[in-house]
Write a protein that holds these residues in place. Structure first.
Motif, mmCIF file in Angstrom:
data_model
loop_
_atom_site.group_PDB
_atom_site.id
_atom_site.type_symbol
_atom_site.label_atom_id
_atom_site.label_comp_id
_atom_site.label_asym_id
_atom_site.label_seq_id
_atom_site.Cartn_x
_atom_site.Cartn_y
_atom_site.Cartn_z
ATOM 1 N N GLY A 218 26.727 16.293 34.455
ATOM 2 C CA GLY A 218 25.287 16.373 34.249
ATOM 3 C C GLY A 218 24.810 15.375 33.230
ATOM 4 N N LYS A 219 23.800 15.801 32.474
ATOM 5 C CA LYS A 219 23.215 14.900 31.489
ATOM 6 C C LYS A 219 22.489 15.689 30.417
ATOM 7 N N SER A 220 22.393 15.056 29.250
ATOM 8 C CA SER A 220 21.535 15.511 28.162
ATOM 9 C C SER A 220 20.409 14.496 28.053
ATOM 10 N N ILE A 221 19.184 14.973 28.027
ATOM 11 C CA ILE A 221 18.006 14.109 27.996
ATOM 12 C C ILE A 221 17.245 14.378 26.707
ATOM 13 N N ALA B 292 15.047 15.553 3.529
ATOM 14 C CA ALA B 292 14.999 14.090 3.554
ATOM 15 C C ALA B 292 16.268 13.537 4.198
ATOM 16 N N GLY B 293 16.095 12.500 5.017
ATOM 17 C CA GLY B 293 17.245 11.844 5.631
ATOM 18 C C GLY B 293 17.763 12.508 6.884
ATOM 19 N N ILE B 294 17.097 13.570 7.324
ATOM 20 C CA ILE B 294 17.507 14.294 8.531
ATOM 21 C C ILE B 294 16.415 14.156 9.585
ATOM 22 N N GLY B 295 16.831 13.866 10.804
ATOM 23 C CA GLY B 295 15.913 13.853 11.934
ATOM 24 C C GLY B 295 16.327 14.911 12.940
ATOM 25 N N LEU B 296 15.344 15.486 13.597
ATOM 26 C CA LEU B 296 15.588 16.522 14.598
ATOM 27 C C LEU B 296 15.359 15.948 15.984
ATOM 28 N N VAL B 297 16.323 16.168 16.857
ATOM 29 C CA VAL B 297 16.268 15.660 18.221
ATOM 30 C C VAL B 297 16.406 16.846 19.171
ATOM 31 N N LYS B 298 15.406 17.006 20.041
ATOM 32 C CA LYS B 298 15.440 18.085 21.029
ATOM 33 C C LYS B 298 15.935 17.528 22.358
ATOM 34 N N PHE B 299 16.916 18.224 22.944
ATOM 35 C CA PHE B 299 17.538 17.824 24.205
ATOM 36 C C PHE B 299 17.293 18.869 25.292
ATOM 37 N N ALA C 3 31.265 3.936 18.541
ATOM 38 C CA ALA C 3 29.841 3.905 18.240
ATOM 39 C C ALA C 3 29.477 5.157 17.450
ATOM 40 N N ILE C 4 28.673 4.976 16.438
ATOM 41 C CA ILE C 4 28.163 6.103 15.663
ATOM 42 C C ILE C 4 26.668 6.193 15.910
ATOM 43 N N TYR C 5 26.265 7.256 16.596
ATOM 44 C CA TYR C 5 24.849 7.461 16.867
ATOM 45 C C TYR C 5 24.183 8.128 15.668
ATOM 46 N N THR C 6 23.064 7.560 15.248
ATOM 47 C CA THR C 6 22.237 8.167 14.219
ATOM 48 C C THR C 6 20.935 8.628 14.866
ATOM 49 N N TYR C 7 20.113 9.291 14.106
ATOM 50 C CA TYR C 7 18.823 9.790 14.591
ATOM 51 C C TYR C 7 18.058 8.728 15.371
ATOM 52 N N GLU C 8 18.061 7.509 14.875
ATOM 53 C CA GLU C 8 17.271 6.440 15.485
ATOM 54 C C GLU C 8 17.741 6.084 16.897
ATOM 55 N N ASP C 9 18.968 6.424 17.241
ATOM 56 C CA ASP C 9 19.512 6.103 18.564
ATOM 57 C C ASP C 9 19.050 7.065 19.655
ATOM 58 N N PHE C 10 18.406 8.151 19.276
ATOM 59 C CA PHE C 10 18.021 9.180 20.240
ATOM 60 C C PHE C 10 16.539 9.076 20.593
ATOM 61 N N SER C 11 16.190 7.984 21.259
ATOM 62 C CA SER C 11 14.795 7.770 21.650
ATOM 63 C C SER C 11 14.426 8.689 22.815
ATOM 64 N N VAL C 12 13.161 9.092 22.831
ATOM 65 C CA VAL C 12 12.669 9.990 23.877
ATOM 66 C C VAL C 12 12.925 9.371 25.252
#
Length: 157
Positions: free
Chosen positions: A105-108, A119-126, A5-14
């Motif tokens: 543990g876990k990353s949330i 452009a084309g980059i999303g930021l995901v805070k964990f 599986a390749i996770y992209t920005y869109e896969d990291f929902s809050v």
């Protein structure tokens, strides 16, 4: 063979959680890491560790961070479009990680937003939480990771 599986920005929902570990740590690993990177007595000797406030041979906090990074890589980073991280907001070492401990543990996902400057980059805070085998929180931290977006990151077919 199942494709990775390749996770992209869109896969990291809050609210999404990614499991971390388990990862065991031995006395030999603690001493080897400390010998090279953090040669304080409580990280180099069981006796010195027992005499310290840590209560035994304890991993350096930086060693704990290295283990966290490896668990993140194994869980989702290595199978993603990660472009690295702009930094760490904080890391708290809550309790000592002692020889023989097993961490998990876990990353949330806390936040998700498109980059304002790239452009084309999303930021995901964990938020990352690591617990020992007794369920005691030993480390917690937050950071942001940059991921390519599906359509804008050149990943669309």
């Amino acid at each position: 063979m199942t494709p990775v599986a390749i996770y992209t920005y869109e896969d990291f929902s809050v609210g999404r959680e990614f499991p971390l570990g388990p990862q065991s740590i031995s006395a030999e690993q603690i001493i080897a890491f400390a010998s090279e990177f953090d040669p304080q007595p409580m990280h180099l000797s069981e006796e010195a560790g027992r005499q310290s406030i840590l209560g035994g041979l304890a991993a350096s906090g930086w060693h704990t961070c290295s283990l966290l990074m490896r668990m993140m890589a194994d869980s989702y980073i290595a199978n993603s479009t990660s472009q690295g991280s702009p930094g760490i907001d904080y890391i708290d070492w809550k309790k000592p990680v002692l020889a023989g401990d097993t961490l998990s543990g876990k990353s949330i996902v806390l936040e998700q937003r498109p980059s304002a400057s790239r452009a084309g980059i999303g930021l995901v805070k964990f938020r990352h939480e690591l617990y020992n085998q007794r369920g005691i929180l030993v480390a917690q931290g937050e950071n942001t990771v940059m991921f390519l977006m599906q359509a804008d990151g050149g990943l669309a077919a």
